[in-house]
Design an enzyme around this catalytic site. Sequence first.
Site, PDB file in Angstrom:
ATOM      1  N   SER A   8      11.444 -29.104   2.800  1.00 54.72           N
ATOM      2  CA  SER A   8      12.446 -28.232   2.183  1.00 54.72           C
ATOM      3  C   SER A   8      13.687 -29.019   1.817  1.00 54.72           C
ATOM      4  O   SER A   8      14.351 -29.601   2.680  1.00 54.72           O
ATOM      5  CB  SER A   8      12.819 -27.094   3.135  1.00 54.72           C
ATOM      6  OG  SER A   8      13.907 -26.365   2.606  1.00 54.72           O
ATOM      7  N   HIS A  31       9.813 -28.106  -1.531  1.00 56.12           N
ATOM      8  CA  HIS A  31      10.147 -26.694  -1.396  1.00 56.12           C
ATOM      9  C   HIS A  31      11.620 -26.490  -1.724  1.00 56.12           C
ATOM     10  O   HIS A  31      12.490 -27.145  -1.144  1.00 56.12           O
ATOM     11  CB  HIS A  31       9.864 -26.240   0.044  1.00 56.12           C
ATOM     12  CG  HIS A  31       9.861 -24.763   0.223  1.00 56.12           C
ATOM     13  ND1 HIS A  31       8.769 -23.985  -0.072  1.00 56.12           N
ATOM     14  CD2 HIS A  31      10.822 -23.911   0.675  1.00 56.12           C
ATOM     15  CE1 HIS A  31       9.038 -22.717   0.200  1.00 56.12           C
ATOM     16  NE2 HIS A  31      10.285 -22.653   0.638  1.00 56.12           N
ATOM     17  N   ASP A  33      14.610 -23.750  -1.900  1.00 55.78           N
ATOM     18  CA  ASP A  33      15.065 -22.431  -1.476  1.00 55.78           C
ATOM     19  C   ASP A  33      16.230 -21.978  -2.342  1.00 55.78           C
ATOM     20  O   ASP A  33      17.333 -22.528  -2.266  1.00 55.78           O
ATOM     21  CB  ASP A  33      15.497 -22.467  -0.010  1.00 55.78           C
ATOM     22  CG  ASP A  33      14.327 -22.673   0.936  1.00 55.78           C
ATOM     23  OD1 ASP A  33      13.357 -21.893   0.832  1.00 55.78           O
ATOM     24  OD2 ASP A  33      14.373 -23.592   1.755  1.00 55.78           O
ATOM     25  N   MET A  35      18.821 -19.108  -2.986  1.00 53.96           N
ATOM     26  CA  MET A  35      19.429 -17.969  -2.294  1.00 53.96           C
ATOM     27  C   MET A  35      20.661 -17.507  -3.059  1.00 53.96           C
ATOM     28  O   MET A  35      21.423 -18.319  -3.574  1.00 53.96           O
ATOM     29  CB  MET A  35      19.833 -18.354  -0.869  1.00 53.96           C
ATOM     30  CG  MET A  35      18.737 -18.980  -0.043  1.00 53.96           C
ATOM     31  SD  MET A  35      19.292 -19.319   1.646  1.00 53.96           S
ATOM     32  CE  MET A  35      18.068 -20.505   2.169  1.00 53.96           C
ATOM     33  N   HIS A  64      11.128 -21.070  -3.868  1.00 50.67           N
ATOM     34  CA  HIS A  64      11.117 -19.879  -3.019  1.00 50.67           C
ATOM     35  C   HIS A  64      12.365 -19.072  -3.339  1.00 50.67           C
ATOM     36  O   HIS A  64      13.474 -19.460  -2.981  1.00 50.67           O
ATOM     37  CB  HIS A  64      11.076 -20.305  -1.551  1.00 50.67           C
ATOM     38  CG  HIS A  64      11.127 -19.177  -0.575  1.00 50.67           C
ATOM     39  ND1 HIS A  64      11.359 -19.388   0.775  1.00 50.67           N
ATOM     40  CD2 HIS A  64      10.986 -17.836  -0.722  1.00 50.67           C
ATOM     41  CE1 HIS A  64      11.348 -18.233   1.399  1.00 50.67           C
ATOM     42  NE2 HIS A  64      11.138 -17.282   0.513  1.00 50.67           N
ATOM     43  N   MET A  66      14.795 -16.309  -2.760  1.00 48.19           N
ATOM     44  CA  MET A  66      15.365 -15.337  -1.822  1.00 48.19           C
ATOM     45  C   MET A  66      16.536 -14.675  -2.533  1.00 48.19           C
ATOM     46  O   MET A  66      17.709 -14.909  -2.217  1.00 48.19           O
ATOM     47  CB  MET A  66      15.781 -16.040  -0.529  1.00 48.19           C
ATOM     48  CG  MET A  66      14.584 -16.487   0.294  1.00 48.19           C
ATOM     49  SD  MET A  66      15.035 -17.495   1.730  1.00 48.19           S
ATOM     50  CE  MET A  66      14.935 -19.130   0.981  1.00 48.19           C
ATOM     51  N   MET A 135       6.925 -15.560   6.357  1.00 49.01           N
ATOM     52  CA  MET A 135       8.111 -16.158   6.950  1.00 49.01           C
ATOM     53  C   MET A 135       8.005 -16.115   8.473  1.00 49.01           C
ATOM     54  O   MET A 135       7.724 -15.068   9.051  1.00 49.01           O
ATOM     55  CB  MET A 135       9.366 -15.416   6.503  1.00 49.01           C
ATOM     56  CG  MET A 135       9.708 -15.573   5.029  1.00 49.01           C
ATOM     57  SD  MET A 135      10.067 -17.283   4.550  1.00 49.01           S
ATOM     58  CE  MET A 135      11.498 -17.653   5.594  1.00 49.01           C
ATOM     59  N   ASP A 171       6.813 -20.684   6.737  1.00 46.27           N
ATOM     60  CA  ASP A 171       8.129 -21.283   6.507  1.00 46.27           C
ATOM     61  C   ASP A 171       9.077 -20.785   7.578  1.00 46.27           C
ATOM     62  O   ASP A 171       9.297 -19.581   7.704  1.00 46.27           O
ATOM     63  CB  ASP A 171       8.628 -20.882   5.115  1.00 46.27           C
ATOM     64  CG  ASP A 171       9.983 -21.473   4.768  1.00 46.27           C
ATOM     65  OD1 ASP A 171      10.547 -22.212   5.586  1.00 46.27           O
ATOM     66  OD2 ASP A 171      10.477 -21.187   3.655  1.00 46.27           O
TER      67      ASP A 171
END
Length: 215
Positions: A8, A31, A33, A35, A64, A66, A135, A171
């Site tokens: 990540s 990966h 993330d 957000m 990913h 979010m 998750m 994850d």
Amino acid sequence: MVVRIEPSILSADFSAFAAAVASIPSADLVHCDVMDNHFVPNLTFGLPMVRRLVETSALPLDVHLMIDDPDRWAPGYAEAGAHTVTFHAEAAHEPIATARAIRRAGARAGIAVKPTTDVRPYLAALAEFDQVLVMTVEPGFGGQSFMAGLMDKVGEVRAAIGDRDVWLQVDGGIGADTIATAAAAGADTFVAGSAVFGQEDPDAAVRHLRALASA
């Protein structure tokens, strides 16, 4: 079982993403993330940064999301060149339509569920997805403790996948002391943050995690 390790980028040095990716040549994907400080109480980066990472990374990106309203935003990440775009079931109004839009834009489509979300309503639609992310912490921050109690959910998803070409990702809290547990439950794709980028030799950490999961 094919084992995939995805470090990540959230745990890497934000000022040197290119160097961070170059330090993990043994990884399968990176990966990312994303957000928005709405769906989760944290803010990272968005489409412009992912687009730049696509340009500079030698590894494919697993984005990913979010974020709120992935139905609107997710296809743009596929158009930007992400290999996989995973969005949260809890945030999507039309998850199947969103998955199809991601695929039309040229990426694999993934669906993610929080620890308390019942995954069963989505298992009947597995043909619409290329990845299911369970998750193993509450999404939003790295460095949380692995929730071993979720391995029954991982096993349930594995049983539903059967011989389909659908990756089962975990994850949250994945490291040398937890990855074998997740692999035994049926996961084949593992997101690791500080367990990779927090180590002196990140690529050696990737290889070690792969060996533990494969065993």
